[in-house]
Every structure is written in structure tokens, then in C-alpha cells.
Design a protein around this motif. Structure first.
Motif, mmCIF file in Angstrom:
data_model
loop_
_atom_site.group_PDB
_atom_site.id
_atom_site.type_symbol
_atom_site.label_atom_id
_atom_site.label_comp_id
_atom_site.label_asym_id
_atom_site.label_seq_id
_atom_site.Cartn_x
_atom_site.Cartn_y
_atom_site.Cartn_z
ATOM 1 N N ALA A 19 -50.501 -89.804 60.078
ATOM 2 C CA ALA A 19 -50.296 -90.786 61.134
ATOM 3 C C ALA A 19 -48.807 -90.671 61.514
ATOM 4 N N TRP A 20 -48.590 -91.131 62.885
ATOM 5 C CA TRP A 20 -47.333 -91.096 63.621
ATOM 6 C C TRP A 20 -46.681 -92.145 63.209
ATOM 7 N N TYR A 21 -45.054 -91.894 62.921
ATOM 8 C CA TYR A 21 -44.319 -93.027 62.459
ATOM 9 C C TYR A 21 -43.092 -92.782 63.458
ATOM 10 N N GLN A 22 -42.484 -94.077 64.079
ATOM 11 C CA GLN A 22 -41.168 -93.947 64.707
ATOM 12 C C GLN A 22 -40.037 -94.445 63.746
ATOM 13 N N LEU A 23 -39.160 -93.488 63.718
ATOM 14 C CA LEU A 23 -37.770 -93.613 62.908
ATOM 15 C C LEU A 23 -36.875 -93.828 63.880
ATOM 16 N N PRO A 24 -35.974 -94.901 63.441
ATOM 17 C CA PRO A 24 -35.695 -95.314 61.956
ATOM 18 C C PRO A 24 -36.568 -96.375 61.725
ATOM 19 N N MET A 25 -36.993 -96.679 60.616
ATOM 20 C CA MET A 25 -37.645 -97.929 60.028
ATOM 21 C C MET A 25 -36.949 -98.340 58.807
ATOM 22 N N ASN A 26 -37.538 -99.451 58.393
ATOM 23 C CA ASN A 26 -36.954 -100.161 57.066
ATOM 24 C C ASN A 26 -37.332 -99.104 56.007
ATOM 25 N N GLU A 27 -36.461 -98.727 55.329
ATOM 26 C CA GLU A 27 -36.745 -98.099 53.967
ATOM 27 C C GLU A 27 -38.012 -98.346 53.154
ATOM 28 N N ASP A 28 -38.113 -99.685 53.059
ATOM 29 C CA ASP A 28 -39.472 -100.149 52.167
ATOM 30 C C ASP A 28 -40.752 -100.004 53.006
ATOM 31 N N THR A 73 -36.204 -89.538 54.319
ATOM 32 C CA THR A 73 -35.106 -90.437 54.184
ATOM 33 C C THR A 73 -33.788 -90.331 55.000
ATOM 34 N N LYS A 74 -33.508 -88.951 54.786
ATOM 35 C CA LYS A 74 -32.382 -88.252 55.582
ATOM 36 C C LYS A 74 -32.790 -88.525 56.993
ATOM 37 N N LEU A 75 -33.924 -87.907 57.366
ATOM 38 C CA LEU A 75 -34.535 -88.225 58.902
ATOM 39 C C LEU A 75 -34.238 -89.421 59.386
ATOM 40 N N ASN A 76 -34.771 -90.546 58.748
ATOM 41 C CA ASN A 76 -34.544 -91.700 58.867
ATOM 42 C C ASN A 76 -33.182 -92.389 58.933
ATOM 43 N N GLU A 77 -32.104 -91.604 58.406
ATOM 44 C CA GLU A 77 -30.602 -91.924 58.362
ATOM 45 C C GLU A 77 -30.087 -91.475 59.654
ATOM 46 N N ILE A 78 -30.574 -90.313 59.847
ATOM 47 C CA ILE A 78 -30.223 -89.584 61.286
ATOM 48 C C ILE A 78 -30.689 -90.534 62.362
ATOM 49 N N PHE A 101 -19.358 -76.291 65.518
ATOM 50 C CA PHE A 101 -18.183 -76.721 65.409
ATOM 51 C C PHE A 101 -18.071 -77.675 64.219
ATOM 52 N N VAL A 102 -19.292 -78.113 63.854
ATOM 53 C CA VAL A 102 -19.456 -79.110 62.728
ATOM 54 C C VAL A 102 -20.369 -78.514 61.907
ATOM 55 N N LYS A 103 -20.249 -79.125 60.373
ATOM 56 C CA LYS A 103 -21.109 -78.817 59.298
ATOM 57 C C LYS A 103 -22.690 -79.241 59.260
ATOM 58 N N ASP A 104 -22.846 -80.254 59.864
ATOM 59 C CA ASP A 104 -24.180 -81.079 59.967
ATOM 60 C C ASP A 104 -24.019 -82.228 60.962
ATOM 61 N N ILE A 105 -25.336 -82.675 61.406
ATOM 62 C CA ILE A 105 -25.282 -83.519 62.241
ATOM 63 C C ILE A 105 -24.691 -84.929 61.895
ATOM 64 N N PHE A 106 -24.415 -85.267 60.772
ATOM 65 C CA PHE A 106 -23.767 -86.477 60.525
ATOM 66 C C PHE A 106 -22.290 -86.293 60.720
ATOM 67 N N GLU A 107 -21.481 -85.104 60.925
ATOM 68 C CA GLU A 107 -20.256 -84.852 61.044
ATOM 69 C C GLU A 107 -20.245 -84.838 62.872
ATOM 70 N N ALA A 108 -21.327 -84.339 63.241
ATOM 71 C CA ALA A 108 -21.245 -84.412 64.767
ATOM 72 C C ALA A 108 -21.329 -86.010 65.259
ATOM 73 N N ILE A 109 -22.080 -86.704 64.847
ATOM 74 C CA ILE A 109 -22.228 -88.199 65.183
ATOM 75 C C ILE A 109 -21.007 -88.818 64.867
ATOM 76 N N GLU A 110 -20.308 -88.410 63.667
ATOM 77 C CA GLU A 110 -18.977 -89.022 63.507
ATOM 78 C C GLU A 110 -17.902 -88.519 64.574
ATOM 79 N N SER A 111 -17.841 -87.500 65.078
ATOM 80 C CA SER A 111 -16.670 -86.776 65.531
ATOM 81 C C SER A 111 -17.031 -86.688 67.325
#
Length: 176
Positions: A19-28, A73-78, A101-111
């Protein structure tokens, strides 16, 4: 970000269950959604044991590539972190990642807000002109100087400096 989650065991048995799921969504809700796909796979395959493995068979995402066995879970966080970022922000994040210029997408989002400036539909000469105009009051300069500023040469030197990158019709400045 949308992902199509597929039951791996059902897939290996010749059934496409997912099935298709739209992220982000509640973890539960995400855990429940995965559980539902795996339960449906178990039913279709008429298995006694519970199916445990899933994978991503398709996705829709403008800001990153997603692999079959990416951590949901990581995709959901992203997806949650990217939720309120505008189109220019997404461009800046992609630029930082693609140019390493960054090591990962989280660093890119932050900077990205402090690290990248985008000049849309601009040339290096436009940027050089704006820089001179910002730094110096051309009206206060003698006209012999103001009228003979070589913006093309300044633009070329700025480009050689290595902080500016042409992407389509835009110029990206990496501030660092």
C-alpha cells in the motif's frame, strides 16, 4: 514523501501485497500500517506464520533517492523535518547533498539557511553588480570610476574563487 510498502515474503511467493503511505505519519500509525501490509500478505499467502519483512517497491520524493530497504523510521523523521521547508529550501538542501558539503540530509536540513544563497535566473555579472552596489555607494564615486567598473572581470574572478555554482538558470553561493 510517499512510499509503497510491500510484503517481502508475499512478493517472493508471487503476490504483490502492499500500500501507499504518505510520510510523515505518527510512529504508531506507521507501525500499524506496516503490520496491516504484512497481515494482508500472510492472508493472501495462506500462511500460518506471521510475515516479518517488507521493502519499498516505489516512492515519490522530490528531495532524495529512496532505496528498497531504507529504514522507514528514518524516512519518517526526514519527511517530518522536510515538511515545512519551501521549494528554495529543498533546492538548497539538494545542492548541499549533491556537492557533498554535508555528511547527510539531517546536516543539510540543519544548515541550509546559513550555508546556501540562491540567485534565481541570474548571471555572475548580475551578482557582481549587486555586490558592488551593496558595498559601495556608486553615487558618491567619481563618475570616471563608477562608469568603468568591469563587472564581467569581477564576475569571472568571483566564479574562479569557487563559492559560486551554476545550476540550470540559477547561481548557488556556498557560504559554508
Amino acid at each position: 514523501m510517499r512510499v509503497y510498502i510491500t510484503d517481502l515474503e508475499a512478493y517472493n511467493s508471487g503476490h504483490l501485497v502492499g500500500a501507499w503511505y504518505q510520510l510523515p505519519m505518527n510512529e504508531d500509525l506507521l507501525a500499524e500500517s506496516i503490520e496491516n501490509v504484512l497481515q494482508e500478505g500472510k492472508s493472501i499467502c495462506e500462511d500460518e506464520h506471521f510475515h516479518e519483512e517488507y521493502f519499498i517497491t516505489d516512492y515519490e520524493c522530490d528531495y532524495m533517492e529512496i532505496e528498497e530497504y531504507s529504514n522507514l523510521t528514518k524516512l519518517n523523521e526526514i519527511a517530518e523535518a522536510m515538511e515545512n521547508i519551501d521549494e528554495d529550501g529543498v533546492k538548497a538542501i539538494n545542492f548541499l547533498i549533491e556537492n557533498q558539503f554535508v555528511k547527510d540530509i539531517f546536516e543539510a536540513i540543519e544548515s541550509y539557511e546559513e550555508s546556501v544563497r540562491i540567485y534565481e535566473d541570474s548571471t555572475m555579472e548580475d551578482i557582481a553588480y549587486n555586490l558592488i552596489e551593496e558595498c559601495y555607494n556608486l553615487d558618491d564615486m567619481p563618475s570616471i570610476i563608477a562608469n568603468n567598473i568591469d563587472y564581467e572581470s569581477i564576475a569571472r574572478d568571483m566564479e574562479i574563487e569557487g563559492s559560486y555554482y551554476k545550476v540550470d538558470s540559477d547561481i548557488y553561493e556556498y557560504i559554508g
